[in-house]
Design a protein around this motif. Structure first.
Motif, PDB file in Angstrom:
ATOM      1  N   ARG A 117       4.154 -10.004-112.048  1.00  0.00           N
ATOM      2  CA  ARG A 117       4.286 -10.293-110.614  1.00  0.00           C
ATOM      3  C   ARG A 117       5.535 -11.160-110.418  1.00  0.00           C
ATOM      4  O   ARG A 117       5.661 -12.214-111.051  1.00  0.00           O
ATOM      5  CB  ARG A 117       3.048 -11.006-110.080  1.00  0.00           C
ATOM      6  CG  ARG A 117       1.810 -10.112-110.082  1.00  0.00           C
ATOM      7  CD  ARG A 117       0.612 -10.826-109.492  1.00  0.00           C
ATOM      8  NE  ARG A 117       0.265 -11.996-110.260  1.00  0.00           N
ATOM      9  CZ  ARG A 117      -0.278 -13.102-109.747  1.00  0.00           C
ATOM     10  NH1 ARG A 117      -0.507 -13.183-108.452  1.00  0.00           N
ATOM     11  NH2 ARG A 117      -0.576 -14.133-110.513  1.00  0.00           N
ATOM     12  N   ILE A 118       6.410 -10.688-109.554  1.00  0.00           N
ATOM     13  CA  ILE A 118       7.701 -11.351-109.383  1.00  0.00           C
ATOM     14  C   ILE A 118       7.983 -11.589-107.901  1.00  0.00           C
ATOM     15  O   ILE A 118       7.753 -10.702-107.060  1.00  0.00           O
ATOM     16  CB  ILE A 118       8.835 -10.470-109.982  1.00  0.00           C
ATOM     17  CG1 ILE A 118       8.664 -10.376-111.503  1.00  0.00           C
ATOM     18  CG2 ILE A 118      10.226 -11.011-109.614  1.00  0.00           C
ATOM     19  CD1 ILE A 118       9.607  -9.408-112.180  1.00  0.00           C
ATOM     20  N   LEU A 119       8.488 -12.791-107.588  1.00  0.00           N
ATOM     21  CA  LEU A 119       9.003 -13.059-106.245  1.00  0.00           C
ATOM     22  C   LEU A 119      10.520 -13.029-106.351  1.00  0.00           C
ATOM     23  O   LEU A 119      11.120 -13.833-107.072  1.00  0.00           O
ATOM     24  CB  LEU A 119       8.535 -14.433-105.751  1.00  0.00           C
ATOM     25  CG  LEU A 119       9.000 -14.765-104.330  1.00  0.00           C
ATOM     26  CD1 LEU A 119       8.243 -13.922-103.298  1.00  0.00           C
ATOM     27  CD2 LEU A 119       8.804 -16.249-104.022  1.00  0.00           C
ATOM     28  N   LEU A 120      11.125 -12.059-105.668  1.00  0.00           N
ATOM     29  CA  LEU A 120      12.583 -11.926-105.686  1.00  0.00           C
ATOM     30  C   LEU A 120      13.127 -12.667-104.463  1.00  0.00           C
ATOM     31  O   LEU A 120      12.791 -12.317-103.322  1.00  0.00           O
ATOM     32  CB  LEU A 120      12.932 -10.436-105.617  1.00  0.00           C
ATOM     33  CG  LEU A 120      14.262  -9.997-106.192  1.00  0.00           C
ATOM     34  CD1 LEU A 120      14.329 -10.269-107.692  1.00  0.00           C
ATOM     35  CD2 LEU A 120      14.478  -8.515-105.932  1.00  0.00           C
ATOM     36  N   THR A 121      13.934 -13.680-104.705  1.00  0.00           N
ATOM     37  CA  THR A 121      14.451 -14.457-103.579  1.00  0.00           C
ATOM     38  C   THR A 121      15.977 -14.440-103.589  1.00  0.00           C
ATOM     39  O   THR A 121      16.597 -14.028-104.567  1.00  0.00           O
ATOM     40  CB  THR A 121      13.999 -15.936-103.646  1.00  0.00           C
ATOM     41  OG1 THR A 121      14.529 -16.515-104.840  1.00  0.00           O
ATOM     42  CG2 THR A 121      12.512 -16.061-103.619  1.00  0.00           C
ATOM     43  N   ALA A 122      16.569 -14.905-102.495  1.00  0.00           N
ATOM     44  CA  ALA A 122      18.013 -15.128-102.423  1.00  0.00           C
ATOM     45  C   ALA A 122      18.225 -16.034-101.222  1.00  0.00           C
ATOM     46  O   ALA A 122      17.392 -16.064-100.301  1.00  0.00           O
ATOM     47  CB  ALA A 122      18.770 -13.822-102.244  1.00  0.00           C
ATOM     48  N   SER A 123      19.316 -16.766-101.233  1.00  0.00           N
ATOM     49  CA  SER A 123      19.591 -17.680-100.121  1.00  0.00           C
ATOM     50  C   SER A 123      19.717 -16.866 -98.829  1.00  0.00           C
ATOM     51  O   SER A 123      20.033 -15.667 -98.850  1.00  0.00           O
ATOM     52  CB  SER A 123      20.891 -18.432-100.375  1.00  0.00           C
ATOM     53  OG  SER A 123      21.970 -17.517-100.343  1.00  0.00           O
ATOM     54  N   GLU A 124      19.492 -17.572 -97.712  1.00  0.00           N
ATOM     55  CA  GLU A 124      19.613 -16.941 -96.400  1.00  0.00           C
ATOM     56  C   GLU A 124      21.010 -16.320 -96.249  1.00  0.00           C
ATOM     57  O   GLU A 124      21.169 -15.203 -95.767  1.00  0.00           O
ATOM     58  CB  GLU A 124      19.401 -18.046 -95.361  1.00  0.00           C
ATOM     59  CG  GLU A 124      19.052 -17.555 -94.010  1.00  0.00           C
ATOM     60  CD  GLU A 124      18.658 -18.741 -93.134  1.00  0.00           C
ATOM     61  OE1 GLU A 124      17.561 -19.289 -93.340  1.00  0.00           O
ATOM     62  OE2 GLU A 124      19.463 -19.117 -92.264  1.00  0.00           O
ATOM     63  N   GLU A 125      22.001 -17.070 -96.705  1.00  0.00           N
ATOM     64  CA  GLU A 125      23.387 -16.617 -96.569  1.00  0.00           C
ATOM     65  C   GLU A 125      23.612 -15.312 -97.357  1.00  0.00           C
ATOM     66  O   GLU A 125      24.212 -14.364 -96.851  1.00  0.00           O
ATOM     67  CB  GLU A 125      24.305 -17.726 -97.090  1.00  0.00           C
ATOM     68  CG  GLU A 125      25.747 -17.561 -96.727  1.00  0.00           C
ATOM     69  CD  GLU A 125      26.659 -17.939 -97.882  1.00  0.00           C
ATOM     70  OE1 GLU A 125      26.209 -18.694 -98.768  1.00  0.00           O
ATOM     71  OE2 GLU A 125      27.796 -17.444 -97.887  1.00  0.00           O
ATOM     72  N   ALA A 126      23.137 -15.280 -98.593  1.00  0.00           N
ATOM     73  CA  ALA A 126      23.317 -14.072 -99.423  1.00  0.00           C
ATOM     74  C   ALA A 126      22.585 -12.893 -98.793  1.00  0.00           C
ATOM     75  O   ALA A 126      23.114 -11.768 -98.749  1.00  0.00           O
ATOM     76  CB  ALA A 126      22.788 -14.331-100.834  1.00  0.00           C
TER      77      ALA A 126
END
Ligand SMILES: Nc1ncnc2c1ncn2[C@@H]1O[C@H](COP(=O)(O)OP(=O)(O)O)[C@@H](O)[C@H]1O
Ligand SMILES: Nc1ccn([C@H]2C[C@H](O)[C@@H](COP(=O)(O)OP(=O)(O)O)O2)c(=O)n1
Length: 238
Positions: free
Chosen positions: A151-160
Motif C-alpha cells: 500500500r503506497i501513498l504517492l504524493t508531490a508538492s502542490e507546486e509540482a
C-alpha cells in the motif's frame, strides 16, 4: 489456498497530479499484472449521468445510475479503454467538463459503497487473471483494499502537481496555464478530501514523495517499495 492469496495486490492512493495513473500503469506493465484506474469509474459515472440528463445534485438519482452503470474498462496498463453503454468515453472522461464535475459524484456517500464494492470485485477478477493488480485512487489503501500487501501513498508538492497537470492539459506550465489548472487540482482535492483521506498515509502505508523525482525515478521508487515488501517482485530486467 485461493489464487488470490499469492497474488501481487498493489494499492496506490494520492492527490491529483501526484502521478498515480501514469506511474501505476508503468509499474503494472513492468510487473506484468493488470491495472485498475478507480478514478476512471467515478469519471465514467459522471459522464453517464450528464449523458442521461441526470442532475448531479440529485443524490438518489445518481446512486440509481451507479447501480446500473453499464461500464466496460480494459485492464491492460498499456491499452486503457473505457466505454459506457457501448460508447467509447476514454478521452471524453478526461475533459475539463468532466474533471470539474466529478467531485459531485465522488462525494455522494450513497455512490461510494457501490463503486467500492465494484472495485473490490474487479481487483479480485484481475488478480485471478493476471496474477496481480495495481489499483489506484483515493481510498484504495484505506477502504477498498486495506489488506493489500503493498500500500503506497504517492504524493508531490502542490507546486509540482500544478506544474504537471498544467503541462499535461495546456501543453505549458506558464503562470496563466497554472492558474487555469488550480480548480481542477486544488479545489477538487479539497472537495474529495471530505470523503477520503489521501494526504496523510494511514498506518502501514508507505509514502513515496515524487516532488523531486522525474517520471522514471518515480516508477523506480514504487518498484523498490514493492520489492522490499514482497521480496520477490523485482522487475523483469529486460
Ligand atoms: N514524477 C513525475 N515527474 C514528472 N511528471 C510526472 C511525474 N509523474 C507523473 N508525471 C506527469 O504528470 C501528469 C499527471 O500525472 P498522472 O499520472 O495523471 O497523475 P494523477 O493520476 O495522480 O492525477 C502526467 O502528464 C504525467 O506524465
Ligand atoms: N478511489 C477514488 C478514485 C477517484 N475518486 C475521485 C476523486 C477525483 O476527483 C475523481 C477522478 O479521479 P482521478 O484519479 O481520475 O483524478 P486525477 O487523475 O488524480 O486528477 O474521482 C475517488 O473519490 N475515489
Amino acid at each position: 489456498m485461493s489464487p488470490e492469496a499469492s497474488a501481487l495486490i498493489i494499492a496506490i492512493d494520492g492527490p491529483s497530479g501526484s502521478g498515480k495513473s501514469s506511474v501505476s500503469k508503468a509499474v503494472a506493465a513492468q510487473l506484468g499484472v493488470g491495472y485498475l484506474d478507480t478514478g476512471a469509474m467515478y469519471r465514467a459515472l459522471t459522464w453517464w449521468c450528464l449523458d442521461q440528463g441526470i442532475d448531479l445534485t440529485d443524490e438518489a438519482a445518481v446512486v440509481e445510475a451507479a447501480r446500473s452503470l453499464p461500464l466496460e474498462q480494459s485492464t491492460d496498463p498499456t491499452d486503457q479503454r473505457v466505454s459506457v453503454g457501448g460508447t467509447d468515453v476514454t478521452d471524453e472522461i478526461r475533459t475539463t467538463a468532466i474533471s470539474s464535475e466529478v467531485s459531485k459524484v465522488a462525494t455522494n456517500t450513497g455512490v461510494r459503497p457501490i463503486l467500492q464494492q465494484a472495485q473490490r470485485d474487479r481487483m479480485s477478477a484481475i488478480a485471478a487473471e493476471t496474477g496481480g493488480v495495481v489499483a489506484e485512487g483515493r481510498d484504495i489503501t484505506t477502504v477498498v483494499a486495506p489488506d493489500a500487501p503493498v500500500r503506497i501513498l504517492l504524493t508531490a508538492s502542490e507546486e509540482a502537481r500544478l506544474r504537471r497537470r498544467s503541462a499535461e492539459v495546456h501543453g505549458t506550465a506558464d503562470e496563466e496555464a497554472i492558474a487555469a489548472t488550480r480548480d481542477q487540482v486544488l479545489r477538487r482535492d479539497r472537495d474529495d478530501s471530505a470523503v477520503s483521506q489521501f494526504t496523510v498515509a494511514a498506518d502501514g502505508v508507505v509514502t513515496v514523495d515524487t516532488s523531486d523525482l522525474d517520471f522514471d525515478e518515480s516508477v523506480e521508487a514504487v518498484l523498490a517499495v514493492v520489492a522490499s515488501l514482497t521480496g520477490d517482485a523485482e522487475p523483469d530486467p529486460r
